[in-house]
Motif scaffolding. Structure first.
Motif, short mmCIF file in Angstrom:
data_model
loop_
_atom_site.label_atom_id
_atom_site.label_comp_id
_atom_site.label_asym_id
_atom_site.label_seq_id
_atom_site.Cartn_x
_atom_site.Cartn_y
_atom_site.Cartn_z
N GLU A 138 64.78 45.14 45.80
CA GLU A 138 64.91 43.69 45.65
C GLU A 138 64.97 43.23 44.19
OE1 GLU A 138 62.09 41.66 48.09
OE2 GLU A 138 62.48 42.96 49.79
N LYS A 139 65.53 44.05 43.33
CA LYS A 139 65.74 43.68 41.94
C LYS A 139 67.16 44.06 41.55
CE LYS A 139 61.00 43.93 40.30
NZ LYS A 139 60.16 44.26 39.16
N LEU A 140 67.71 43.32 40.60
CA LEU A 140 69.04 43.64 40.08
C LEU A 140 68.88 44.83 39.13
CD1 LEU A 140 72.03 43.02 39.67
CD2 LEU A 140 71.36 41.44 37.88
N CYS A 141 69.55 45.95 39.43
CA CYS A 141 69.40 47.17 38.65
C CYS A 141 70.69 47.50 37.91
CB CYS A 141 69.04 48.35 39.55
SG CYS A 141 67.47 48.16 40.39
N ILE A 142 70.55 47.84 36.65
CA ILE A 142 71.65 48.35 35.85
C ILE A 142 71.32 49.80 35.56
CG2 ILE A 142 72.93 48.16 33.69
CD1 ILE A 142 72.09 45.18 33.63
N VAL A 143 72.04 50.71 36.20
CA VAL A 143 71.80 52.14 36.03
C VAL A 143 72.68 52.64 34.89
CG1 VAL A 143 71.84 54.39 37.16
CG2 VAL A 143 71.28 52.34 38.49
N PHE A 144 72.09 53.42 33.99
CA PHE A 144 72.84 53.90 32.83
C PHE A 144 72.53 55.36 32.56
CE2 PHE A 144 68.77 52.55 31.27
CZ PHE A 144 68.44 53.47 30.28
N ASP A 145 73.47 56.03 31.94
CA ASP A 145 73.29 57.39 31.46
C ASP A 145 72.67 57.30 30.07
OD1 ASP A 145 74.62 59.81 29.77
OD2 ASP A 145 74.30 60.39 31.88
N ALA A 146 71.79 58.21 29.72
CA ALA A 146 71.10 58.16 28.43
C ALA A 146 72.06 58.14 27.24
CB ALA A 146 70.14 59.34 28.31
N LEU A 147 73.20 58.78 27.37
CA LEU A 147 74.17 58.80 26.28
C LEU A 147 74.87 57.46 26.10
CD1 LEU A 147 75.78 62.31 26.88
CD2 LEU A 147 74.07 61.68 25.17
N ASP A 148 74.95 56.67 27.17
CA ASP A 148 75.66 55.39 27.13
C ASP A 148 74.72 54.19 27.23
OD1 ASP A 148 78.12 56.75 27.05
OD2 ASP A 148 78.13 56.95 29.23
N TYR A 149 73.53 54.32 26.69
CA TYR A 149 72.55 53.24 26.84
C TYR A 149 72.98 51.95 26.16
CZ TYR A 149 70.67 53.85 22.09
OH TYR A 149 70.51 53.90 20.74
N MET A 150 73.81 52.02 25.11
CA MET A 150 74.24 50.80 24.43
C MET A 150 75.15 49.96 25.32
SD MET A 150 72.73 50.24 21.68
CE MET A 150 73.72 48.89 21.12
N ALA A 193 74.79 49.67 28.52
CA ALA A 193 73.85 48.98 29.42
C ALA A 193 73.19 47.81 28.71
CB ALA A 193 72.80 49.96 29.93
N VAL A 194 72.86 48.00 27.44
CA VAL A 194 72.26 46.90 26.66
C VAL A 194 73.24 45.74 26.56
CG1 VAL A 194 71.46 46.22 24.36
CG2 VAL A 194 70.67 48.36 25.36
N LYS A 195 74.50 46.02 26.24
CA LYS A 195 75.50 44.96 26.11
C LYS A 195 75.69 44.21 27.42
CE LYS A 195 78.08 47.15 22.40
NZ LYS A 195 79.31 47.86 22.03
N LEU A 196 75.73 44.95 28.51
CA LEU A 196 75.87 44.33 29.83
C LEU A 196 74.67 43.45 30.14
CD1 LEU A 196 77.50 44.10 32.46
CD2 LEU A 196 76.27 46.11 33.28
N ALA A 197 73.49 43.95 29.91
CA ALA A 197 72.27 43.17 30.18
C ALA A 197 72.19 41.94 29.30
CB ALA A 197 71.03 44.05 29.99
#
Length: 179
Positions: A43-55, A57-61
């Motif tokens: 019941e939460k919005l999840c953004i799943v990311f690979d450790a190499l592409d964490y930036m 995920a940050v931009k999306l968030a």
């Protein structure tokens, strides 16, 4: 606010990046950045990311969270030993110089704290575009676009200031304005 589900090392990197955008990390947030391999909370919005592409995920968030918080786009600038709250729409252009970043409005020049890259990212959706390595311009205040030699342009602003678009950034300007 955002929650993190990841390794301790990744958590430190993410906290550092998110702090640049004034986003708090709290365990009770409805948005969660989840490193691949960690369980997804219900019941939460999840953004799943690979450790190499964490930036990415940050931009999306950041883009999603900041869209919900328009006051985050306002900044403070220093002029004549006084701070002022500045709306992005009031800024004609930003310029990097030897003494830091300066924001030029119709009536004043303000010293700013962040980098041009920060303002390019945060204010890009509001009509700001990089025109050379040291300037960002608010397209809403451009009066004329004058073709210049060697595939460059000169932008004449509403206040008659002229800014040169470098050859490297003229391609992006043409693409953005469909010239």
């Amino acid at each position: 606010m955002i929650q993190l589900l990841c390794s301790d090392k990744m958590s430190e990197r993410l906290k550092q990046e998110l702090s640049k955008y004034y986003i708090e990390v709290k365990p009770d947030s409805h948005v969660v950045l989840v490193e691949q391999g960690y369980p997804l909370p219900r019941e939460k919005l999840c953004i799943v990311f690979d450790a190499l592409d964490y930036m990415d995920a940050v931009k999306l968030a950041v883009s999603g969270i900041q869209a919900d918080m328009p006051f985050r786009h306002k900044v403070t600038g220093l002029s004549e030993n006084k701070f002022a709250v500045i709306e992005p729409g009031d800024v004609r252009y930003l310029e990097a110089g030897s003494d830091g970043i300066a924001a030029y409005t119709m009536s004043n020049r303000y010293s700013m704290k962040e980098t041009l890259q920060y303002y390019e990212h945060v204010w890009g959706a509001q009509g700001f575009i990089r025109i050379n390595k040291s300037q960002l311009v608010n397209l809403l205040h451009v009066k004329e676009i004058i073709p210049w030699f060697n595939s460059r342009y000169v932008l004449r602003m509403n206040n008659h200031t002229e800014l040169e678009v470098s050859k490297v950034y003229s391609k992006r300007l043409r693409r953005t304005l469909n010239i």
